[in-house]
Design an enzyme around this catalytic site. Structure first.
Site, short mmCIF file in Angstrom:
data_model
loop_
_atom_site.label_atom_id
_atom_site.label_comp_id
_atom_site.label_asym_id
_atom_site.label_seq_id
_atom_site.Cartn_x
_atom_site.Cartn_y
_atom_site.Cartn_z
N ALA A 66 0.97 -0.65 -0.25
CA ALA A 66 0.12 0.02 0.03
C ALA A 66 0.80 1.63 0.02
CB ALA A 66 -0.90 0.25 0.86
N GLY A 112 0.06 -5.21 0.99
CA GLY A 112 -0.54 -4.66 -0.39
C GLY A 112 -0.36 -5.64 -1.29
N GLU A 115 -0.55 -9.32 -0.57
CA GLU A 115 -2.53 -9.57 -0.05
C GLU A 115 -3.02 -9.60 -1.94
OE1 GLU A 115 -1.84 -6.50 2.32
OE2 GLU A 115 -3.41 -7.94 4.03
N GLU A 135 4.10 -5.28 7.59
CA GLU A 135 4.03 -4.06 8.05
C GLU A 135 3.77 -3.96 9.82
OE1 GLU A 135 2.37 -6.85 6.51
OE2 GLU A 135 1.46 -5.57 4.99
N1 COA Z 1 3.85 3.13 -0.21
C1 COA Z 1 5.17 4.91 -1.24
N2 COA Z 1 6.06 4.44 -2.40
C2 COA Z 1 6.71 3.62 -1.84
C3 COA Z 1 6.81 2.35 -1.48
C4 COA Z 1 5.40 2.04 -0.79
N3 COA Z 1 5.17 0.80 -0.13
N4 COA Z 1 7.68 1.68 -1.71
C5 COA Z 1 8.73 2.15 -2.37
N5 COA Z 1 8.17 3.18 -2.56
C6 COA Z 1 8.97 4.39 -3.40
C7 COA Z 1 9.73 4.80 -2.43
O1 COA Z 1 9.64 5.71 -1.77
C8 COA Z 1 11.02 5.23 -3.11
O2 COA Z 1 10.13 6.55 -3.62
P1 COA Z 1 11.19 7.68 -3.91
O3 COA Z 1 12.60 7.73 -5.14
O4 COA Z 1 9.92 9.30 -4.63
O5 COA Z 1 11.82 7.88 -2.75
C9 COA Z 1 10.67 4.33 -4.64
O6 COA Z 1 9.40 3.46 -3.91
C10 COA Z 1 12.02 2.91 -4.76
O7 COA Z 1 11.78 2.54 -3.79
P2 COA Z 1 13.36 2.62 -2.47
O8 COA Z 1 13.00 2.11 -1.32
O9 COA Z 1 13.96 3.35 -3.29
O10 COA Z 1 13.96 0.92 -3.23
P3 COA Z 1 14.48 -0.05 -3.14
O11 COA Z 1 14.63 -1.05 -4.05
O12 COA Z 1 16.34 0.80 -1.49
O13 COA Z 1 13.74 -0.99 -1.62
C11 COA Z 1 12.08 -1.92 -1.01
C12 COA Z 1 13.03 -1.52 -2.17
C13 COA Z 1 10.70 -2.24 -1.46
C14 COA Z 1 12.59 -2.88 -0.29
C15 COA Z 1 11.60 -0.58 -0.03
O14 COA Z 1 11.23 -0.16 -1.47
C16 COA Z 1 10.47 -0.67 0.68
O15 COA Z 1 10.81 -1.14 1.79
N6 COA Z 1 9.38 -0.71 0.38
C17 COA Z 1 7.83 -0.60 1.71
C18 COA Z 1 7.80 -2.21 1.99
C19 COA Z 1 6.49 -2.21 2.69
O16 COA Z 1 6.43 -1.84 3.93
N7 COA Z 1 4.94 -2.75 2.13
C20 COA Z 1 4.16 -2.70 2.71
C21 COA Z 1 3.47 -1.53 3.05
S1 COA Z 1 1.53 -1.71 4.32
#
Ligand code: COA
Length: 257
Positions: A66, A112, A115, A135
């Site tokens: 999400a 999500g 999910e 989460e």
């Molecule tokens: N919501 C909003 N933005 C998200 C996102 C999410 N769930 N997951 C990734 N993004 C965005 C990042 O903020 C970043 O945006 P920016 O360039 O404007 O800062 C872009 O996507 C790229 O992500 P980044 O974190 O830089 O890539 P990474 O390769 O370093 O890491 C992940 C990849 C997937 C490990 C990391 O993005 C992450 O942990 N995301 C969240 C996962 C999460 O907690 N999901 C559950 C949500 S309830």
């Protein structure tokens, strides 16, 4: 169709729906959830469409969860509404769709994203896919059905470990858990998903829908799956598909559904 956050493509009886926010790793904001609902609805209403393949754009992510930015300031009521709206519009909607949905998981399937993959009827993953429900690391729990569907697919103990640690598992581990059915090289993912879809397309669409409804009934505490099966089985006998399928068999020809 005019979508901003997703792509909708149709090739004969197959539709592919691609979440298309690669710069945000295809994170699900409210607009994307609405568009996905609309796309699934359109595909399901089109009688020509027999299978839907759901994937993410780019090579890195299926859906990274999400959209955290969107809910960061939500209060308790808004949080409940977020989960309720999402489950109704997308996650329960996909699970109960009459048209089968194959999730082609092409990278991160987190929160999500996992999910959503779990709401699909079948999952196939690329070798680089990673799965998790992170989460609790954000101070919330999965709200789009993850606490319910993950134990159904992998068992309670494994689901508890994934949810409580918030960690990620590899595609290979997801395969060994039964979370995905197949793992393939990334460049083969859509090819293999399409092959799988073509096997489904050969079968009777009314029977496919009845099978989805009946399997789902077994996981619904308000229904008796065996009773639902008896009724749905009986209903099949009144369909043109049943006449065609049995007639084709007896006349040693291929059924044309
Ligand atoms: N919501 C909003 N933005 C998200 C996102 C999410 N769930 N997951 C990734 N993004 C965005 C990042 O903020 C970043 O945006 P920016 O360039 O404007 O800062 C872009 O996507 C790229 O992500 P980044 O974190 O830089 O890539 P990474 O390769 O370093 O890491 C992940 C990849 C997937 C490990 C990391 O993005 C992450 O942990 N995301 C969240 C996962 C999460 O907690 N999901 C559950 C949500 S309830």
């Amino acid at each position: 169709m005019d979508f901003k956050n997703i792509k909708y493509e149709q090739t004969q009886q197959l539709v592919s729906i691609t979440v298309n926010r690669p710069a945000k790793l295809n994170a699900l904001n409210a607009a994307t959830i609405s568009e996905l609902h609309e796309a699934f609805k359109v595909a399901n209403m089109d009688l020509e469409v027999r299978v839907i393949i759901l994937t993410g754009s780019g090579e890195k992510a299926f859906v990274a969860g999400a959209d955290i930015k969107e809910f960061v300031r939500f209060n308790q009521i808004e949080g409940t509404e977020l989960a309720t709206r999402g489950q109704q519009l997308l996650f329960d909607y996909v699970e109960n769709l009459e048209t089968p949905v194959i999730a082609a998981v092409n990278g991160f399937a987190l929160g999500g994203g996992l999910e959503l993959a779990m709401a699909a009827h079948i999952r196939i993953a690329s070798e680089n896919a990673r799965f998790g429900l992170p989460e609790v690391s954000l101070g919330v729990i999965p709200g789009y059905g993850g606490t319910q569907r993950l134990p159904q697919l992998v068992g309670k103990g494994r689901a508890m470990e994934m949810i409580l640690t918030g960690g990620m598992i590899s595609a290979e581990k997801a395969l060994s858990y039964g979370l995905v059915n197949h793992v393939v090289p990334q460049d083969q993912l859509l090819v293999q998903a399409t092959e799988l879809a073509k096997k489904i397309v050969k079968n009777a669409p009314s029977a496919i829908s009845a099978a989805i409804t009946t399997v789902n009934a077994g996981f619904d505490v308000n229904q008796n799956g065996f009773e639902v099966e008896k009724q749905a089985f009986g209903s099949c006998f009144g369909t043109a598909d049943f006449k065609e399928g049995t007639n084709a068999f007896l006349n040693k020809r291929k059924a044309n559904f």
